[in-house]
Design an enzyme around this catalytic site. Structure first.
Site, PDB file in Angstrom:
ATOM      1  N   HIS A 123       0.872  -1.176   0.000  1.00 21.18           N
ATOM      2  CA  HIS A 123       0.000   0.000   0.000  1.00 21.18           C
ATOM      3  C   HIS A 123       0.911   1.229   0.000  1.00 21.18           C
ATOM      4  CE1 HIS A 123      -2.778   2.933   1.863  1.00 21.18           C
ATOM      5  NE2 HIS A 123      -3.768   2.133   1.521  1.00 21.18           N
ATOM      6  N   ASP A 200       3.549  -4.886   7.776  1.00 19.78           N
ATOM      7  CA  ASP A 200       2.301  -4.133   7.704  1.00 19.78           C
ATOM      8  C   ASP A 200       1.168  -5.154   7.819  1.00 19.78           C
ATOM      9  OD1 ASP A 200      -0.031  -2.920   6.982  1.00 19.78           O
ATOM     10  OD2 ASP A 200       0.749  -1.943   5.183  1.00 19.78           O
ATOM     11  N   GLN A 203      -3.996  -5.597   6.806  1.00 20.57           N
ATOM     12  CA  GLN A 203      -5.000  -6.497   6.204  1.00 20.57           C
ATOM     13  C   GLN A 203      -4.882  -7.927   6.720  1.00 20.57           C
ATOM     14  OE1 GLN A 203      -7.466  -5.438   4.539  1.00 20.57           O
ATOM     15  NE2 GLN A 203      -6.792  -3.426   3.844  1.00 20.57           N
ATOM     16  N   LYS A 226      -9.907  -1.236  10.691  1.00 20.28           N
ATOM     17  CA  LYS A 226     -10.065  -2.385   9.782  1.00 20.28           C
ATOM     18  C   LYS A 226     -10.313  -3.670  10.569  1.00 20.28           C
ATOM     19  CE  LYS A 226      -6.894  -0.328   6.445  1.00 20.28           C
ATOM     20  NZ  LYS A 226      -7.678   0.075   5.279  1.00 20.28           N
ATOM     21  N   CYS A 364      -4.786   2.582  -3.575  1.00 19.72           N
ATOM     22  CA  CYS A 364      -3.527   3.106  -3.008  1.00 19.72           C
ATOM     23  C   CYS A 364      -2.354   2.179  -3.300  1.00 19.72           C
ATOM     24  CB  CYS A 364      -3.632   3.336  -1.505  1.00 19.72           C
ATOM     25  SG  CYS A 364      -4.901   4.498  -1.047  1.00 19.72           S
TER      26      CYS A 364
HETATM   27  N1  PMP Z   1      -1.499  -0.902   4.613  1.00 21.34           N
HETATM   28  C1  PMP Z   1      -2.446  -1.663   4.061  1.00 21.34           C
HETATM   29  C2  PMP Z   1      -2.078  -3.033   3.579  1.00 21.34           C
HETATM   30  C3  PMP Z   1      -3.742  -1.168   3.931  1.00 21.34           C
HETATM   31  O1  PMP Z   1      -4.688  -1.915   3.374  1.00 21.34           O
HETATM   32  C4  PMP Z   1      -4.044   0.126   4.406  1.00 21.34           C
HETATM   33  C5  PMP Z   1      -5.440   0.722   4.298  1.00 21.34           C
HETATM   34  N2  PMP Z   1      -6.096   0.474   3.108  1.00 21.34           N
HETATM   35  C6  PMP Z   1      -3.022   0.873   4.993  1.00 21.34           C
HETATM   36  C7  PMP Z   1      -1.772   0.326   5.079  1.00 21.34           C
HETATM   37  C8  PMP Z   1      -3.265   2.255   5.520  1.00 21.34           C
HETATM   38  O2  PMP Z   1      -4.083   2.201   6.640  1.00 21.34           O
HETATM   39  P1  PMP Z   1      -4.681   3.527   7.299  1.00 21.34           P
HETATM   40  O3  PMP Z   1      -5.320   4.300   6.193  1.00 21.34           O
HETATM   41  O4  PMP Z   1      -5.657   3.017   8.303  1.00 21.34           O
HETATM   42  O5  PMP Z   1      -3.536   4.259   7.920  1.00 21.34           O
END
Ligand code: PMP
Length: 407
Positions: A123, A200, A203, A226, A364
Site C-alpha cells: 500500500h 504491515d 490487512q 479495519k 492506493c
Molecule cells: N497498509 C495496508 C495493507 C492497507 O490496506 C491500508 C489501508 N487500506 C493501509 C496500510 C493504511 O491504513 P490507514 O489508512 O488506516 O492508515
C-alpha cells in the site's frame, strides 16, 4: 463455548441499513469494517461517564480514564502476544505508524548508500514514507517485485539482501490482491543479515494469526478501523531493543522527562512516542473490538473467511469475460477483478445501485496496478460478518451490471 460466526451480522447495526432501496451488502471491508454495537457503546460510555485527560491529572476521572486507556494497551499486548506493554505504541493508524518509523529509523540508522527493501505489493502508506526517507538520507530504495501469480519471489529477495540493507518493509496480506506473503520466511532471511523487518498487518491482523513473537517481527503495524474498532487509532508494535534505540517522532507534552532551555530528556516507553493528548476513547474502543473478536474461535473465524473467499472467487470465475487478478497459493479476504471491456468505476457505480458496496480504482497501490497494466480493479473484500448470501448477491449483481453495460 465460542460465539457462532454466523450470528455476528446481528451485532453490527449499520449492516441492517438499506442503501439505494436494497438491503446493504457491505463488501468494502479492506477499506474499513463496520463496528459492532459493543464498540459504539464503548465510545458513548467513555464520553458519557469517563472523559478526562489522561496521565496528568490526579482527580478520580483522570485516574479512571488513564486506567481504561492503559487497559486497552494491555488488551493489544495480549492480542498480538507482545512481550511488554511498553512495546505497544498507540498511533492514529497504520499510516502514522509507518511514518513514525520511517522518520525515526531513517534519522538514526540510515546513511547515504544504505538500502531499504520494500515489496512492490505495498500500500502507498508502506511505500511512500520509505521512498521519501531514502531521498532524505541519500539511501537506495529497492523494490522487491511480484510474479504473475501475485507472489513475492523469495530467491530474488535473498539475492537483494546484503550488508548495506538496513530494513525490509512488507505487508502480510496485500490489500489489492489478497496475497498472503511469507513474512515468517522473509523475517528469518533478513535476520540472517541482522536486518529488522516491518510487517504491515493492516490487512492480516483481523483475519490471520497475529503473534508478533511467533513471527519474530521487529515492527508490526495495523489500524483499529479495519478490525471492527474505531477510526483514528492504530498500533506500532516494536521490539523493546529497537524502540529504545530510536529517537522520538513528535515532541511536546507527555513524551518528555526534563525540559530546560539547555536540555530536553525523554520519557520512558511507550510515552516517548505518544506526544500530546491521545485518542483515548478510540483506544478504549479498540480494546472493545479486541474483546469482541475474542469471543470467536480464531481458527473457526479464519476457516469461515477462507471458505467464503473460495466460494466467492468460484462464483466470480464462472462469469463470462471475468478477469481475477493474481493466483497466489494463499489468498486472504480480497476478491480483485474486472470484466473485460467494462470500466471498474462503472461496475462499482452499478453495484452500488443494487446496495452492494465494493471499492474500485487503484486501492492506493499504483505500483501493483502498473505491474498489472490496468488503471484499476473492482475489489470486494470480506469480513467475519459476511456470508454466502452476500457472495451470491455480488455475483448476481456483477452479472446484472454486465447485461446493463454491454447492452
Ligand atoms: N497498509 C495496508 C495493507 C492497507 O490496506 C491500508 C489501508 N487500506 C493501509 C496500510 C493504511 O491504513 P490507514 O489508512 O488506516 O492508515
Amino acid at each position: 463455548m465460542s460465539k457462532d460466526i454466523l450470528s455476528a451480522k446481528a451485532d453490527f447495526p449499520l449492516l441492517n441499513k438499506r442503501v439505494n432501496d436494497h438491503p446493504l451488502v457491505y463488501l468494502d471491508n479492506a477499506a474499513t469494517t463496520q463496528k459492532p454495537q459493543v464498540v459504539i457503546d464503548a465510545l458513548v460510555d467513555y464520553y458519557t461517564n469517563l472523559n478526562a485527560n489522561i496521565h496528568r491529572g490526579n482527580h478520580s476521572l483522570a485516574v479512571q480514564a488513564t486506567e481504561a486507556y492503559e487497559a486497552a494497551r494491555r488488551k493489544v499486548t495480549a492480542y498480538i502476544n507482545a512481550e511488554h506493554n511498553h512495546e505497544v505504541i498507540f498511533t492514529r493508524g497504520t499510516t502514522e505508524s509507518v511514518n513514525l518509523l520511517a522518520y525515526t529509523f531513517g534519522e538514526k540508522f540510515v546513511q547515504p548508500g544504505d538500502e531499504i527493501i520494500v515489496s512492490q505489493l505495498e500500500h502507498h502508506s508502506n511505500y511512500v514514507p520509505w521512498n521519501l526517507m531514502c531521498r532524505r538520507r541519500g539511501a537506495n530504495f529497492r523494490t522487491l517485485p511480484f510474479n504473475e501469480r501475485g507472489e513475492i519471489d523469495l530467491e530474488l529477495f535473498k539475492s537483494m539482501l546484503n550488508e548495506k540493507t538496513r530494513l525490509v518493509a512488507v505487508n502480510q496480506v496485500s490489500n489489492s490482491l489478497g496475497t498472503v506473503n511469507p513474512v515468517g520466511e522473509i523475517i528469518r532471511l533478513a535476520h540472517a543479515f541482522d536486518v529488522p523487518v516491518l510487517v504491515d498487518a493492516a490487512q492480516s491482523v483481523q483475519h490471520l494469526a497475529h503473534d508478533v513473537r511467533a513471527l519474530d517481527a521487529d515492527f508490526y503495524v495495523f489500524s483499529s478501523h479495519k478490525m471492527y474498532g474505531p477510526m483514528g487509532i492504530g498500533v506500532l508494535y516494536g521490539k523493546e531493543k529497537w524502540l529504545e534505540a530510536l529517537p522520538p517522532f513528535m515532541s511536546g507534552g507527555e513524551m518528555i522527562d526534563i525540559v530546560t532551555p539547555e536540555k530536553v530528556t525523554f520519557n520512558v516507553l511507550p510515552f516517548k512516542f505518544e506526544a500530546g493528548t491521545p485518542n483515548v476513547a478510540e483506544a478504549i474502543g479498540l480494546g472493545a473490538a479486541i474483546d469482541y473478536l475474542g469471543q470467536f474461535d480464531p481458527l473457526e473465524l479464519q476457516k469461515h473467511e477462507e471458505d467464503l473467499l473460495a466460494y466467492g472467487l468460484k462464483l466470480l470465475a464462472d462469469i463470462p469475460d471475468m478477469i481475477i487478478y493474481g493466483a497466489p497459493s494463499q489468498r486472504s479476504s480480497i476478491l480483485p477483478f474486472n470484466i473485460r471491456g467494462i470500466q471498474h468505476y462503472d461496475m462499482g457505480v452499478l453495484l452500488d445501485t443494487m446496495g452492494i458496496a465494493v471499492r474500485t480504482g487503484q486501492h492506493c497501490t499504483q505500483p501493483i496496478m502498473d505491474a498489472l497494466h490496468v488503471s484499476g480493479t473492482v475489489r470486494a473484500s470480506i469480513a467475519l460478518y459476511n456470508n454466502r448470501t452476500d457472495m451470491d448477491k455480488l455475483a448476481y449483481g456483477v452479472q446484472r451490471a454486465v447485461k446493463m453495460l454491454k447492452r
